[in-house]
Design a protein around this motif. Sequence first.
Motif, PDB file in Angstrom:
ATOM      1  N   ALA A  12      -1.213  -5.463   7.931  1.00 58.12           N
ATOM      2  CA  ALA A  12      -0.176  -5.911   7.008  1.00 58.12           C
ATOM      3  C   ALA A  12      -0.620  -5.701   5.567  1.00 58.12           C
ATOM      4  CB  ALA A  12       0.150  -7.383   7.250  1.00 58.12           C
ATOM      5  N   TYR A  13      -1.882  -5.996   5.277  1.00 61.84           N
ATOM      6  CA  TYR A  13      -2.392  -5.814   3.918  1.00 61.84           C
ATOM      7  C   TYR A  13      -2.410  -4.331   3.550  1.00 61.84           C
ATOM      8  CZ  TYR A  13      -5.317  -6.520  -0.204  1.00 61.84           C
ATOM      9  OH  TYR A  13      -5.804  -6.541  -1.490  1.00 61.84           O
ATOM     10  N   ALA A  14      -2.836  -3.492   4.498  1.00 62.82           N
ATOM     11  CA  ALA A  14      -2.878  -2.054   4.237  1.00 62.82           C
ATOM     12  C   ALA A  14      -1.482  -1.499   3.987  1.00 62.82           C
ATOM     13  CB  ALA A  14      -3.535  -1.334   5.411  1.00 62.82           C
ATOM     14  N   ALA A  15      -0.498  -1.967   4.749  1.00 59.40           N
ATOM     15  CA  ALA A  15       0.880  -1.506   4.557  1.00 59.40           C
ATOM     16  C   ALA A  15       1.395  -1.896   3.179  1.00 59.40           C
ATOM     17  CB  ALA A  15       1.780  -2.079   5.650  1.00 59.40           C
ATOM     18  N   GLU A  16       1.057  -3.100   2.728  1.00 57.74           N
ATOM     19  CA  GLU A  16       1.474  -3.537   1.396  1.00 57.74           C
ATOM     20  C   GLU A  16       0.826  -2.669   0.324  1.00 57.74           C
ATOM     21  OE1 GLU A  16       3.329  -5.713  -1.611  1.00 57.74           O
ATOM     22  OE2 GLU A  16       3.715  -5.644   0.551  1.00 57.74           O
ATOM     23  N   ASN A  17      -0.431  -2.289   0.548  1.00 55.92           N
ATOM     24  CA  ASN A  17      -1.129  -1.435  -0.409  1.00 55.92           C
ATOM     25  C   ASN A  17      -0.464  -0.077  -0.578  1.00 55.92           C
ATOM     26  OD1 ASN A  17      -3.136  -3.080  -1.330  1.00 55.92           O
ATOM     27  ND2 ASN A  17      -4.735  -2.273  -0.010  1.00 55.92           N
ATOM     28  N   GLU A  18       0.190   0.391   0.469  1.00 56.10           N
ATOM     29  CA  GLU A  18       0.788   1.714   0.442  1.00 56.10           C
ATOM     30  C   GLU A  18       1.929   1.809  -0.569  1.00 56.10           C
ATOM     31  OE1 GLU A  18       0.053   4.568   1.922  1.00 56.10           O
ATOM     32  OE2 GLU A  18      -1.734   3.649   2.784  1.00 56.10           O
ATOM     33  N   SER A  19       2.729   0.751  -0.665  1.00 58.03           N
ATOM     34  CA  SER A  19       3.960   0.874  -1.438  1.00 58.03           C
ATOM     35  C   SER A  19       4.261  -0.309  -2.342  1.00 58.03           C
ATOM     36  CB  SER A  19       5.146   1.079  -0.484  1.00 58.03           C
ATOM     37  OG  SER A  19       5.229   0.005   0.444  1.00 58.03           O
ATOM     38  N   GLY A  20       3.418  -1.333  -2.343  1.00 56.35           N
ATOM     39  CA  GLY A  20       3.690  -2.524  -3.140  1.00 56.35           C
ATOM     40  C   GLY A  20       3.408  -2.307  -4.625  1.00 56.35           C
ATOM     41  N   LEU A  21       4.076  -3.075  -5.453  1.00 54.89           N
ATOM     42  CA  LEU A  21       3.927  -2.958  -6.904  1.00 54.89           C
ATOM     43  C   LEU A  21       2.488  -3.157  -7.344  1.00 54.89           C
ATOM     44  CD1 LEU A  21       4.940  -2.893  -9.862  1.00 54.89           C
ATOM     45  CD2 LEU A  21       5.491  -5.337  -9.609  1.00 54.89           C
ATOM     46  N   PHE A  22       1.855  -4.242  -6.901  1.00 47.71           N
ATOM     47  CA  PHE A  22       0.569  -4.636  -7.470  1.00 47.71           C
ATOM     48  C   PHE A  22      -0.549  -3.642  -7.178  1.00 47.71           C
ATOM     49  CE2 PHE A  22       2.442  -9.067  -6.878  1.00 47.71           C
ATOM     50  CZ  PHE A  22       2.935  -9.082  -8.172  1.00 47.71           C
ATOM     51  N   ASN A  23      -0.521  -3.024  -6.014  1.00 49.51           N
ATOM     52  CA  ASN A  23      -1.583  -2.091  -5.652  1.00 49.51           C
ATOM     53  C   ASN A  23      -1.197  -0.645  -5.911  1.00 49.51           C
ATOM     54  OD1 ASN A  23      -3.813  -3.780  -4.211  1.00 49.51           O
ATOM     55  ND2 ASN A  23      -1.890  -4.568  -3.389  1.00 49.51           N
ATOM     56  N   ALA A  24      -0.090  -0.211  -5.306  1.00 53.87           N
ATOM     57  CA  ALA A  24       0.274   1.207  -5.364  1.00 53.87           C
ATOM     58  C   ALA A  24       0.692   1.655  -6.748  1.00 53.87           C
ATOM     59  CB  ALA A  24       1.385   1.491  -4.356  1.00 53.87           C
ATOM     60  N   TYR A  25       1.325   0.776  -7.524  1.00 52.18           N
ATOM     61  CA  TYR A  25       1.884   1.184  -8.809  1.00 52.18           C
ATOM     62  C   TYR A  25       1.232   0.489 -10.008  1.00 52.18           C
ATOM     63  CZ  TYR A  25       5.430   3.463  -5.995  1.00 52.18           C
ATOM     64  OH  TYR A  25       6.066   4.276  -5.085  1.00 52.18           O
ATOM     65  N   TYR A  26       0.207  -0.306  -9.737  1.00 53.00           N
ATOM     66  CA  TYR A  26      -0.442  -0.989 -10.857  1.00 53.00           C
ATOM     67  C   TYR A  26      -1.962  -0.838 -10.800  1.00 53.00           C
ATOM     68  CZ  TYR A  26      -1.179  -4.444 -14.526  1.00 53.00           C
ATOM     69  OH  TYR A  26      -1.552  -5.062 -15.692  1.00 53.00           O
ATOM     70  N   ALA A  27      -2.616  -1.530  -9.865  1.00 50.57           N
ATOM     71  CA  ALA A  27      -4.076  -1.520  -9.849  1.00 50.57           C
ATOM     72  C   ALA A  27      -4.644  -0.129  -9.593  1.00 50.57           C
ATOM     73  CB  ALA A  27      -4.594  -2.504  -8.799  1.00 50.57           C
ATOM     74  N   ARG A  28      -4.148   0.541  -8.561  1.00 48.76           N
ATOM     75  CA  ARG A  28      -4.740   1.829  -8.195  1.00 48.76           C
ATOM     76  C   ARG A  28      -4.565   2.884  -9.295  1.00 48.76           C
ATOM     77  NH1 ARG A  28      -3.404   1.481  -3.289  1.00 48.76           N
ATOM     78  NH2 ARG A  28      -1.657   2.899  -3.039  1.00 48.76           N
TER      79      ARG A  28
END
Length: 232
Positions: A12-28
């Motif tokens: 679930a965490y990995a899936a969120e990382n794929e497309s979520g705002l905080f990881n995919a479009y901000y932190a990374r």
Amino acid sequence: MTATDYDNFAKAYAAENESGLFNAYYARPAVLRLAGDVSGRRILDAGCGSGPLSVALRDEGAVVAGFDASAAMLDLARERLGDDADVQVADLRAPLPYADAEFDDVVASLVLHYLEDWTGPLAELRRVVKPGGRLIVAVNHPSAYAIVYPEADYFAVTQYSEDYVMDGQTVWLTFWHRPLHAMTDAFAAAGFRIVTVSEPPPAPDTPAELLPAELPAGQSFMCFLFFVLEAA
């Protein structure tokens, strides 16, 4: 947070990382921008999770190794990176399985805020990076804690937990808040010099539906704080 916690909701965490705002479009994208040209550089992804940042760094030409405390997360990382990927189970609160000055750079994206004590972890990260190398850090913004918890003591190192919905699953994450001066003091004590402090906006290609309605396009918001540190 423990490794077992992440084992329980790794997918679930990995899936969120794929497309979520905080990881995919901000932190990374922020970490990649701060890293700049990494072609040919040997980089350690500390707390690599399921490996999205490792993949992005490798795609930019870096030679990447990674570790995480969660075996389930590393299984997902190997699926991304290949079975021969240089990833292994290790914990920042213990000695790391790497040689002194083995890496040109280390990235620690969204990992230090899970730790109460930064002394040992930062000492280990300083040990494995070459003199003049960089540690790129992303952590929860300390001012965001003060906004969300106005009755709390901003100046105290404090444990707190929050719930998030990830890929339809509700998970609880437990963090340690520390004030800004405690972060910078810890960096200096470990032998790092602050080169950059960044509070960037989301990536330009962030889908509009992921952004808060009141946030103008290209506007920064209080979420994570980013540092580029140089190993003295």
